[in-house]
Scaffold this motif. Structure first.
Motif, PDB file in Angstrom:
ATOM      1  N   GLY A  16      -4.438   1.733 -21.759  1.00 43.38           N
ATOM      2  CA  GLY A  16      -3.740   1.941 -20.498  1.00 43.38           C
ATOM      3  C   GLY A  16      -4.523   2.797 -19.521  1.00 43.38           C
ATOM      4  N   SER A  17      -3.886   3.080 -18.391  1.00 42.03           N
ATOM      5  CA  SER A  17      -4.521   3.831 -17.312  1.00 42.03           C
ATOM      6  C   SER A  17      -3.613   4.949 -16.831  1.00 42.03           C
ATOM      7  CB  SER A  17      -4.825   2.904 -16.126  1.00 42.03           C
ATOM      8  OG  SER A  17      -5.734   1.891 -16.488  1.00 42.03           O
ATOM      9  N   LEU A  18      -4.239   5.981 -16.315  1.00 36.20           N
ATOM     10  CA  LEU A  18      -3.547   7.076 -15.634  1.00 36.20           C
ATOM     11  C   LEU A  18      -4.432   7.545 -14.495  1.00 36.20           C
ATOM     12  CD1 LEU A  18      -2.174   9.437 -18.457  1.00 36.20           C
ATOM     13  CD2 LEU A  18      -0.802   8.070 -16.879  1.00 36.20           C
ATOM     14  N   ARG A  19      -3.800   8.087 -13.471  1.00 36.13           N
ATOM     15  CA  ARG A  19      -4.559   8.735 -12.404  1.00 36.13           C
ATOM     16  C   ARG A  19      -4.090  10.176 -12.282  1.00 36.13           C
ATOM     17  NH1 ARG A  19      -5.410   7.718  -5.916  1.00 36.13           N
ATOM     18  NH2 ARG A  19      -3.299   8.587  -5.778  1.00 36.13           N
ATOM     19  N   LEU A  20      -5.010  11.078 -12.478  1.00 36.51           N
ATOM     20  CA  LEU A  20      -4.718  12.501 -12.308  1.00 36.51           C
ATOM     21  C   LEU A  20      -5.065  12.918 -10.881  1.00 36.51           C
ATOM     22  CD1 LEU A  20      -6.210  13.991 -15.598  1.00 36.51           C
ATOM     23  CD2 LEU A  20      -3.950  12.979 -15.209  1.00 36.51           C
ATOM     24  N   SER A  21      -4.281  13.850 -10.366  1.00 37.95           N
ATOM     25  CA  SER A  21      -4.534  14.419  -9.048  1.00 37.95           C
ATOM     26  C   SER A  21      -4.616  15.928  -9.156  1.00 37.95           C
ATOM     27  CB  SER A  21      -3.414  14.047  -8.070  1.00 37.95           C
ATOM     28  OG  SER A  21      -3.302  12.652  -7.917  1.00 37.95           O
ATOM     29  N   SER A  70     -12.968  10.994  -7.718  1.00 37.15           N
ATOM     30  CA  SER A  70     -13.088  10.813  -6.273  1.00 37.15           C
ATOM     31  C   SER A  70     -12.400  11.985  -5.583  1.00 37.15           C
ATOM     32  CB  SER A  70     -12.470   9.487  -5.827  1.00 37.15           C
ATOM     33  OG  SER A  70     -11.090   9.445  -6.130  1.00 37.15           O
ATOM     34  N   ARG A  71     -12.642  12.114  -4.305  1.00 41.04           N
ATOM     35  CA  ARG A  71     -12.035  13.213  -3.560  1.00 41.04           C
ATOM     36  C   ARG A  71     -11.632  12.742  -2.179  1.00 41.04           C
ATOM     37  NH1 ARG A  71     -16.188  17.839  -3.551  1.00 41.04           N
ATOM     38  NH2 ARG A  71     -14.727  18.832  -2.092  1.00 41.04           N
ATOM     39  N   ASP A  72     -10.595  13.379  -1.646  1.00 41.21           N
ATOM     40  CA  ASP A  72     -10.136  13.158  -0.289  1.00 41.21           C
ATOM     41  C   ASP A  72     -10.128  14.519   0.380  1.00 41.21           C
ATOM     42  OD1 ASP A  72      -8.691  12.799   2.069  1.00 41.21           O
ATOM     43  OD2 ASP A  72      -7.452  11.221   1.197  1.00 41.21           O
ATOM     44  N   ASN A  73     -11.147  14.788   1.167  1.00 40.33           N
ATOM     45  CA  ASN A  73     -11.263  16.115   1.775  1.00 40.33           C
ATOM     46  C   ASN A  73     -10.134  16.385   2.775  1.00 40.33           C
ATOM     47  OD1 ASN A  73     -13.510  16.746   0.269  1.00 40.33           O
ATOM     48  ND2 ASN A  73     -14.969  16.196   1.879  1.00 40.33           N
ATOM     49  N   ALA A  74      -9.654  15.361   3.429  1.00 40.81           N
ATOM     50  CA  ALA A  74      -8.557  15.540   4.379  1.00 40.81           C
ATOM     51  C   ALA A  74      -7.282  15.993   3.669  1.00 40.81           C
ATOM     52  CB  ALA A  74      -8.314  14.252   5.144  1.00 40.81           C
ATOM     53  N   LYS A  75      -7.066  15.485   2.463  1.00 39.48           N
ATOM     54  CA  LYS A  75      -5.879  15.852   1.691  1.00 39.48           C
ATOM     55  C   LYS A  75      -6.148  17.017   0.742  1.00 39.48           C
ATOM     56  CE  LYS A  75      -3.762  11.265   1.770  1.00 39.48           C
ATOM     57  NZ  LYS A  75      -3.225  10.150   0.977  1.00 39.48           N
ATOM     58  N   LYS A  76      -7.398  17.480   0.690  1.00 40.49           N
ATOM     59  CA  LYS A  76      -7.775  18.558  -0.212  1.00 40.49           C
ATOM     60  C   LYS A  76      -7.375  18.216  -1.649  1.00 40.49           C
ATOM     61  CE  LYS A  76      -7.687  22.305   3.185  1.00 40.49           C
ATOM     62  NZ  LYS A  76      -7.228  23.688   3.471  1.00 40.49           N
ATOM     63  N   THR A  77      -7.690  17.031  -2.040  1.00 40.35           N
ATOM     64  CA  THR A  77      -7.288  16.538  -3.357  1.00 40.35           C
ATOM     65  C   THR A  77      -8.452  15.831  -4.038  1.00 40.35           C
ATOM     66  OG1 THR A  77      -5.005  16.263  -2.607  1.00 40.35           O
ATOM     67  CG2 THR A  77      -5.652  15.060  -4.582  1.00 40.35           C
ATOM     68  N   VAL A  78      -8.556  16.073  -5.344  1.00 41.48           N
ATOM     69  CA  VAL A  78      -9.522  15.355  -6.159  1.00 41.48           C
ATOM     70  C   VAL A  78      -8.744  14.537  -7.185  1.00 41.48           C
ATOM     71  CG1 VAL A  78      -9.836  17.281  -7.778  1.00 41.48           C
ATOM     72  CG2 VAL A  78     -11.633  15.553  -7.536  1.00 41.48           C
ATOM     73  N   TYR A  79      -9.262  13.374  -7.495  1.00 46.65           N
ATOM     74  CA  TYR A  79      -8.580  12.446  -8.387  1.00 46.65           C
ATOM     75  C   TYR A  79      -9.449  12.122  -9.589  1.00 46.65           C
ATOM     76  CZ  TYR A  79      -5.986  11.668  -4.061  1.00 46.65           C
ATOM     77  OH  TYR A  79      -5.256  11.838  -2.910  1.00 46.65           O
ATOM     78  N   LEU A  80      -8.797  11.742 -10.657  1.00 43.99           N
ATOM     79  CA  LEU A  80      -9.498  11.202 -11.813  1.00 43.99           C
ATOM     80  C   LEU A  80      -8.758   9.946 -12.255  1.00 43.99           C
ATOM     81  CD1 LEU A  80     -11.890  11.685 -13.779  1.00 43.99           C
ATOM     82  CD2 LEU A  80     -10.214  12.696 -15.347  1.00 43.99           C
ATOM     83  N   GLN A  81      -9.350   8.799 -11.975  1.00 42.27           N
ATOM     84  CA  GLN A  81      -8.791   7.533 -12.424  1.00 42.27           C
ATOM     85  C   GLN A  81      -9.308   7.265 -13.825  1.00 42.27           C
ATOM     86  OE1 GLN A  81      -6.576   5.349 -10.888  1.00 42.27           O
ATOM     87  NE2 GLN A  81      -6.603   4.306 -12.874  1.00 42.27           N
ATOM     88  N   MET A  82      -8.396   7.111 -14.754  1.00 38.96           N
ATOM     89  CA  MET A  82      -8.762   6.928 -16.161  1.00 38.96           C
ATOM     90  C   MET A  82      -8.270   5.570 -16.631  1.00 38.96           C
ATOM     91  SD  MET A  82      -7.904  10.737 -17.652  1.00 38.96           S
ATOM     92  CE  MET A  82      -6.139  10.539 -17.503  1.00 38.96           C
ATOM     93  N   ASN A  83      -9.198   4.717 -16.973  1.00 40.43           N
ATOM     94  CA  ASN A  83      -8.878   3.375 -17.463  1.00 40.43           C
ATOM     95  C   ASN A  83      -9.329   3.218 -18.910  1.00 40.43           C
ATOM     96  OD1 ASN A  83      -7.989   2.709 -14.841  1.00 40.43           O
ATOM     97  ND2 ASN A  83     -10.039   2.017 -14.252  1.00 40.43           N
ATOM     98  N   SER A  84      -8.821   2.188 -19.544  1.00 38.48           N
ATOM     99  CA  SER A  84      -9.194   1.888 -20.943  1.00 38.48           C
ATOM    100  C   SER A  84      -9.088   3.133 -21.820  1.00 38.48           C
ATOM    101  CB  SER A  84     -10.621   1.321 -21.000  1.00 38.48           C
ATOM    102  OG  SER A  84     -10.727   0.168 -20.194  1.00 38.48           O
TER     103      SER A  84
END
Length: 115
Positions: A16-21, A70-84
């Motif tokens: 499965g997958s999850l996305r962390l913020s 990945s990161r969104d500087n406008a939202k001041k957020t970093v993400y971690l997309q985790m697949n498999s």
């Protein structure tokens, strides 16, 4: 005061997958290097993925091809997309911001990969 707040963890089946913020405040986010670490029970904390500004990335060998930071500087957020996802990915995941000589950590979010 710098705050890093992680979210998005949970229980997921293998494959499965999850996305962390990780939402940051109190820091010049666009200048910070951001990273995700994880710590499994009984193990040391390890680097999972990192991203500088603007967007140079590096990954632990164990997650290459499966995770994307990945990161969104406008939202001041970093993400971690985790697949498999695999059972070995089960851990507490922590966000870290590095700016100058200072490091800041979030409180962590738990990821459990189990059927």
């Amino acid at each position: 005061q710098v705050q890093l707040v992680e979210s998005g963890g949970g229980l997921v089946q293998p494959g499965g997958s999850l996305r962390l913020s990780c939402a940051a405040s109190g820091i010049a986010f666009s200048f910070a290097a951001m990273a995700w670490y994880r710590q499994a029970p009984g193990k040391q904390r390890e680097l999972v993925a990192a991203i500088t500004s603007p967007s140079t990335t590096n990954y632990a060998d164990s997650v290459k091809g499966r995770f994307t930071i990945s990161r969104d500087n406008a939202k001041k957020t970093v993400y971690l997309q985790m697949n498999s996802l695999k059972a070995d990915d089960t851990a507490d995941y922590y966000c870290k911001a590095s700016l100058g000589s200072s490091d800041y950590w979030g409180q962590g979010t738990q990821v459990t990969v189990s059927s």
